[in-house]
Write a protein that holds these residues in place. Structure first.
Motif, PDB file in Angstrom:
ATOM      1  N   SER A 217       0.906  -1.377  -0.001  1.00  0.00           N
ATOM      2  CA  SER A 217       0.209   0.119   0.111  1.00  0.00           C
ATOM      3  C   SER A 217       0.781   1.287   0.036  1.00  0.00           C
ATOM      4  N   GLU A 218       0.500   2.412  -0.575  1.00  0.00           N
ATOM      5  CA  GLU A 218       0.974   3.750  -0.282  1.00  0.00           C
ATOM      6  C   GLU A 218       1.301   4.037   1.148  1.00  0.00           C
ATOM      7  N   VAL A 219       2.402   4.482   1.375  1.00  0.00           N
ATOM      8  CA  VAL A 219       2.933   4.572   2.901  1.00  0.00           C
ATOM      9  C   VAL A 219       2.939   6.339   3.083  1.00  0.00           C
ATOM     10  N   ALA A 220       2.227   6.582   4.256  1.00  0.00           N
ATOM     11  CA  ALA A 220       2.335   8.103   4.415  1.00  0.00           C
ATOM     12  C   ALA A 220       2.937   7.872   6.085  1.00  0.00           C
ATOM     13  N   ARG A 259      -1.688  15.509 -14.934  1.00  0.00           N
ATOM     14  CA  ARG A 259      -1.964  16.533 -14.170  1.00  0.00           C
ATOM     15  C   ARG A 259      -2.105  15.967 -12.622  1.00  0.00           C
ATOM     16  N   ASN A 260      -2.884  14.998 -12.615  1.00  0.00           N
ATOM     17  CA  ASN A 260      -3.464  14.587 -11.179  1.00  0.00           C
ATOM     18  C   ASN A 260      -2.727  13.251 -10.794  1.00  0.00           C
ATOM     19  N   GLU A 261      -1.612  13.165 -11.307  1.00  0.00           N
ATOM     20  CA  GLU A 261      -0.667  12.021 -10.771  1.00  0.00           C
ATOM     21  C   GLU A 261      -0.144  12.354  -9.440  1.00  0.00           C
ATOM     22  N   THR A 322      -3.048   7.875  -9.493  1.00  0.00           N
ATOM     23  CA  THR A 322      -3.622   9.179  -9.655  1.00  0.00           C
ATOM     24  C   THR A 322      -4.646   9.521  -8.461  1.00  0.00           C
ATOM     25  N   THR A 323      -4.828  10.687  -8.287  1.00  0.00           N
ATOM     26  CA  THR A 323      -5.960  11.126  -7.233  1.00  0.00           C
ATOM     27  C   THR A 323      -7.266  10.593  -7.272  1.00  0.00           C
ATOM     28  N   GLN A 324      -7.577  10.022  -8.395  1.00  0.00           N
ATOM     29  CA  GLN A 324      -8.767   9.389  -8.676  1.00  0.00           C
ATOM     30  C   GLN A 324      -8.537   7.857  -8.269  1.00  0.00           C
ATOM     31  N   GLN A 325      -7.463   7.532  -7.815  1.00  0.00           N
ATOM     32  CA  GLN A 325      -7.006   5.997  -7.360  1.00  0.00           C
ATOM     33  C   GLN A 325      -6.924   5.023  -8.689  1.00  0.00           C
ATOM     34  N   PHE A 353      -4.998  -1.472 -17.821  1.00  0.00           N
ATOM     35  CA  PHE A 353      -4.151  -0.452 -17.559  1.00  0.00           C
ATOM     36  C   PHE A 353      -4.950   1.030 -17.793  1.00  0.00           C
ATOM     37  N   PRO A 354      -4.999   1.705 -16.977  1.00  0.00           N
ATOM     38  CA  PRO A 354      -6.040   2.960 -17.092  1.00  0.00           C
ATOM     39  C   PRO A 354      -5.371   3.725 -18.361  1.00  0.00           C
TER      40      PRO A 354
END
Length: 383
Positions: A217-220, A259-261, A322-325, A353-354
């Motif tokens: 998972s992406e980690v913060a 742009r939203n990457e 992306t921010t849209q997952q 693949f999107p």
């Protein structure tokens, strides 16, 4: 597969070709990954006389700390190759290795280190332009398939996903759980806690377990901090130490055109699946686990990294979101190509693949990797 024979390591030939070219050879890697065995094999096969000292021994450390070139000549004697195991334990080892390389050029220096932190900080400056550096990982899929055949290694896939690929674990599969527990303890407590300034072993353990539970998972860092009671800067520092001690590694976000990457994200993977599972105390078979997909992804990313590093292939690895997952598990970038990969533990699940990505990067090649066909991805660096 219980024999104790030497499993050929892909770095062996690359190191042999660097002998006696006027530079020190540095082999980094985690403890128990086979560095000593590899170096012994290289020097024995060279047919040259050699001296191997282990800097875990206090008298060796004392002997090699700031000696003169005259003293070093006495220590080395008539040996043509001078090897120092666990060299990061010697204060100012970089200056000592530089002195041998400059003042005793007829002697080939080889040094190994189990954590890149101390060794890098003490060798990089003195040995600038004077060293060849290699990283020895635990056994790779390619090395194991070459050793006992592709079919047999494929049969061990589930074992590798749970217990990993450390040499001792591979050669003693019946004792895998006990051995990987011991290795995980050595990782964290022998190396990391000896580092100056690491005063909170309980916090380290909390952070590494939190990271292990977020595998794939992406980690913060601020979220890990909230879970463990640490600030994000402390978490980042501990992650940096864990990376330099060969426990885990970061995969950054890929961002060029869209742009939203997500631009500053990161995923964290463990160098070895077995270490990760030991840290959370879960050795259940895959059929009883909820994290089989994450273990599959960790294994594929870490094994691909081993393959490319062992072959000396210069590539950069990323993930994309992306921010849209919309997301892609793994992106590989090299000078002439871009590769996008999806890892599917269930071969029946179709990889997609999107369009956002494929339209933005029309030069990309795409592939899905499943247990049915993964061996090509882990044996062919150009696949």
């Amino acid at each position: 597969m219980k024999s104790k024979h030497f499993i050929f390591r892909e770095l062996e030939e690359r190191i042999q070709k660097r002998l006696f070219l006027g530079k020190a050879i540095i082999v980094l890697g985690p403890r128990q990954s086979g560095k000593t065995t590899l170096i012994k094999k290289v020097v024995e096969d060279s047919g040259r006389s050699f001296l191997l000292l282990n800097a875990d021994e206090p008298d060796v450390r004392e002997l090699l700390d700031n000696p003169t070139s005259t003293r070093l000549r006495t220590i080395i004697g008539r040996h043509e190759i001078f090897c120092v195991d666990e060299a990061q334990r010697v204060p100012n080892i970089g200056l000592t290795l530089k002195l041998i390389t400059d003042q005793i050029p007829e002697t080939q220096v080889i040094a190994t280190g189990s954590s890149s932190l101390e060794l890098h900080s003490s060798i990089n400056e003195p040995l600038t332009g004077r060293k060849y550096e290699f990283t020895l990982f635990p056994l790779s899929f390619a090395e194991l398939a070459q050793d006992h055949g592709l079919l047999e290694e494929r049969r061990y896939l589930e074992h590798r996903l749970v217990f990993g690929s450390y040499p001792e674990v591979v050669t003693n599969p019946d004792q895998a759980q006990e051995l990987i527990r011991l290795l995980a303890g050595s990782y964290l407590y022998k190396d990391l806690l000896m580092m100056e300034g690491l005063k909170k072993p309980v916090l380290l353990e909390k952070i590494v377990k939190a990271l292990a539970l977020q595998l794939g998972s992406e980690v913060a860092f601020h979220e890990i901090g909230q879970l463990t009671g640490a600030d994000s800067h402390t978490v980042e520092r501990y992650v940096d130490l864990l990376e330099k001690a060969f426990v885990l590694f970061r995969l950054p976000a890929f961002s060029r055109n869209v742009r939203n990457e997500i631009k500053k994200g990161k995923k964290i993977y463990f160098l070895d699946n077995g270490i990760r599972n030991a840290l959370i105390g879960n050795f259940l078979p895959l059929t009883s686990r909820t994290d089989a997909g994450a273990l599959w992804e960790n294994y594929m990313v870490s094994e691909r990294r081993k393959l490319l590093c062992n072959k000396g292939v210069d590539v950069s690895g990323y993930f994309w979101r992306t921010t849209q997952q919309q997301e892609i598990d793994y992106i590989e970038e090299r000078a002439d190509r871009l590769l996008a990969v999806e890892f599917k533990w269930n071969p029946g699940r179709k990889a997609s693949f999107p369009k956002t990505f494929t339209n933005a990067y029309p030069e990309v090649s795409t592939m899905a990797v499943t247990p049915a066909d993964y061996d090509l991805f882990l044996t062919q660096p150009d696949s």
